[in-house]
Design a protein around this motif. Structure first.
Motif, PDB file in Angstrom:
ATOM      1  N   PRO A 161       0.340   4.164   1.370  1.00  0.00           N
ATOM      2  CA  PRO A 161       1.264   5.112   1.988  1.00  0.00           C
ATOM      3  C   PRO A 161       1.634   6.272   1.072  1.00  0.00           C
ATOM      4  O   PRO A 161       2.805   6.559   0.824  1.00  0.00           O
ATOM      5  CB  PRO A 161       2.476   4.247   2.321  1.00  0.00           C
ATOM      6  CG  PRO A 161       2.477   3.201   1.250  1.00  0.00           C
ATOM      7  CD  PRO A 161       1.021   2.910   0.973  1.00  0.00           C
TER       8      PRO A 161
ATOM      9  N   PRO B 157       5.273   4.072   7.625  1.00  0.00           N
ATOM     10  CA  PRO B 157       4.455   2.862   7.782  1.00  0.00           C
ATOM     11  C   PRO B 157       3.686   2.552   6.499  1.00  0.00           C
ATOM     12  O   PRO B 157       3.091   3.449   5.893  1.00  0.00           O
ATOM     13  CB  PRO B 157       3.513   3.219   8.927  1.00  0.00           C
ATOM     14  CG  PRO B 157       3.478   4.714   8.955  1.00  0.00           C
ATOM     15  CD  PRO B 157       4.832   5.159   8.508  1.00  0.00           C
ATOM     16  N   THR B 158       3.746   1.316   6.067  1.00  0.00           N
ATOM     17  CA  THR B 158       3.057   0.884   4.858  1.00  0.00           C
ATOM     18  C   THR B 158       1.994  -0.150   5.205  1.00  0.00           C
ATOM     19  O   THR B 158       1.905  -0.618   6.339  1.00  0.00           O
ATOM     20  CB  THR B 158       4.047   0.263   3.856  1.00  0.00           C
ATOM     21  OG1 THR B 158       4.660  -0.891   4.462  1.00  0.00           O
ATOM     22  CG2 THR B 158       5.138   1.258   3.469  1.00  0.00           C
ATOM     23  N   ASN B 159       1.193  -0.493   4.209  1.00  0.00           N
ATOM     24  CA  ASN B 159       0.177  -1.529   4.402  1.00  0.00           C
ATOM     25  C   ASN B 159       0.809  -2.780   4.992  1.00  0.00           C
ATOM     26  O   ASN B 159       1.909  -3.178   4.613  1.00  0.00           O
ATOM     27  CB  ASN B 159      -0.489  -1.866   3.065  1.00  0.00           C
ATOM     28  CG  ASN B 159      -1.126  -0.649   2.429  1.00  0.00           C
ATOM     29  OD1 ASN B 159      -0.436   0.166   1.833  1.00  0.00           O
ATOM     30  ND2 ASN B 159      -2.421  -0.505   2.566  1.00  0.00           N
TER      31      ASN B 159
ATOM     32  N   PHE C 254       0.501   1.051  10.554  1.00  0.00           N
ATOM     33  CA  PHE C 254      -0.232   1.673   9.446  1.00  0.00           C
ATOM     34  C   PHE C 254      -1.703   1.873   9.811  1.00  0.00           C
ATOM     35  O   PHE C 254      -2.427   0.918  10.092  1.00  0.00           O
ATOM     36  CB  PHE C 254      -0.147   0.815   8.180  1.00  0.00           C
ATOM     37  CG  PHE C 254      -0.891   1.415   7.010  1.00  0.00           C
ATOM     38  CD1 PHE C 254      -0.334   2.451   6.279  1.00  0.00           C
ATOM     39  CD2 PHE C 254      -2.143   0.955   6.656  1.00  0.00           C
ATOM     40  CE1 PHE C 254      -1.016   3.026   5.210  1.00  0.00           C
ATOM     41  CE2 PHE C 254      -2.837   1.502   5.586  1.00  0.00           C
ATOM     42  CZ  PHE C 254      -2.265   2.542   4.863  1.00  0.00           C
TER      43      PHE C 254
END
Length: 421
Positions: free
Chosen positions: A177, A383-385, A390
């Protein structure tokens, strides 16, 4: 870095985008990556690689020999996660699969491994087309089951470094991100060791109205959870970092029944071997002691199910590789990162080969979106992993990811082997 190696990059990226969208739409869980592995193998063979499938399960290894020089290993991972996609993309996954417990689950490339795989295929393509720009042996490894923390170990145990050339250096990258087109780097211990344990606490069940006739494993589990949170605050030195998380606590079937057992799922993150051992021993001691204090009829069962070592990016090799990135991309696209508490099992490959390793991160989020989030204090809402939202933007993520791998590989291919030690 200039030269004929970049010839045809724009057309290649267009083709890779189609490949990526296909992978994203058809994700596969860890240890089930049959379709993905087949696509990778079929893409590598026309490039001149010697290709071997089913290494460590569904792993694919490609070897391209090009005269004298070092052996450079570049790795990507194949597997997806049991996550329901919420990106709204036209190529979003609607896939479902049966997991290891026999449950039907949604499947999504929520960690970006589809981007990793696509970028490595792109780098392999460019390097194979221009053998005059390098010398040595290029080994590309497409690894299964990274999300289980076992894929790298499975490939090593299946003879990765007996059956194929042992690398002089290991290279890898991870999309994240960060603003698309940027590259994050760090040196030394850059990602934590990740260990997981499954614990079963044994009690003696009975009616909820007569606790005196039972040994309550729920109360025992509650004390264990509370005591475990004291390890980092009271046993780990302030100069060290660690995380102890109880992510799963399961017991009982009804509110007025005291069960026979309670189960815990524990996850640990550490950055040094000393702290890793300290935390493991403390966890085991606390669990045994609480069982004894509760008069458990049987000793607890504890199994360490995942063991991923710390990810060490070799300082000297990292400095050389980052300098090559700076020359190619410009300093403005690079920035240092702090150590991350997440884990990555590529470190197993470096350890097993006895080779230095370089690992870096590159951005996959729309740059304007990241800038706006930073301006408005909403960075933690991006949004992250592992998030169902994501999914890297295709460009400039894809082009950057291909270029980083090519630049890194060319930094070492053709170098005297003694400079890699």
């Amino acid at each position: 870095m200039t030269g004929t190696v970049w010839t045809g990059l724009d057309q290649l990226v267009s083709e890779l985008a189609d490949f990526y969208r296909d992978l994203h739409e058809h994700p596969e869980l860890s240890l089930q990556e049959q379709r993905t592995a087949g696509l990778v193998a079929n893409a590598l063979r026309p490039l001149g690689f010697d290709v071997t499938e089913q290494v460590g399960g569904t792993g694919v290894v490609g070897v391209l020999r090009n005269g004298d020089g070092p052996v450079v290993l570049v790795r990507a991972d194949l597997d997806a996660l049991p996550v329901e996609e919420e990106t709204g993309l036209t190529y979003a996954s609607t896939a479902r699969a049966t997991d290891a417990d026999g449950q039907e689950v949604p499947v999504m490339h929520a960690c970006g491994h589809d981007m990793h795989t696509t970028c490595l295929l792109g780098a392999a393509t460019l390097l194979s087309r221009d053998p005059g720009s390098w010398s040595g042996t290029l080994v590309v490894v497409f690894q299964p089951a990274e999300e289980l923390g076992r894929g790298a170990r499975d490939m090593v145990d299946d003879g990765l470094f007996r059956r194929f050339p042992t690398p002089d250096i290991v290279l890898g990258q991870h999309v994240g991100p960060l603003p698309a087109g940027t590259i994050g780097h760090a040196s030394g211990s850059i990602m934590a060791a990740g260990d997981s344990a499954k614990v079963v606490l044994h009690g003696r069940g009975g009616h909820g109205s007569r606790p005196e006739a039972t040994v309550d494993p729920v109360l025992m589990a509650a004390h264990v959870v509370t005591r475990l949170q004291g390890i980092v605050g009271r046993e780990v030195p302030p100069s060290e970092s660690a995380v102890v998380t109880v992510g799963r606590l399961q017991a009982g079937t009804k509110d007025n029944i005291i069960p026979d057992t309670a189960e815990l799922g524990i996850n640990v993150r550490t950055y040094s071997a000393r702290t890793r051992t300290l935390v493991h021993e403390a966890i085991e001691r606390i669990i045994r002691s609480e069982a004894t204090a509760s008069a458990a009829p049987r000793p607890p069962e504890l199994e360490w199910t995942i063991a991923v070592p710390p990810l060490i990016s070799d300082p000297n090799a990292t400095e050389t590789t980052v300098a090559a990135f700076a020359e190619h991309f410009g300093e403005q696209r690079l920035f240092p990162l702090p150590p991350l508490a997440a884990s990555e099992d590529i470190g197993v490959l470096g350890e097993a080969a006895g080779a230095p390793m370089v690992f870096w991160f590159w951005g996959g989020l729309d740059a304007d979106m990241v800038t706006a989030a930073l301006r408005d204090g909403r960075f933690d809402q991006l949004p992250t992993n592992h998030s169902p939202r994501f999914a890297p933007v295709l460009e400039p993520t894809l082009t950057t990811g291909v270029e980083t791998l090519v630049v890194a590989a060319l930094t070492w291919l053709g170098k005297p082997v003694e400079t890699l030690g």
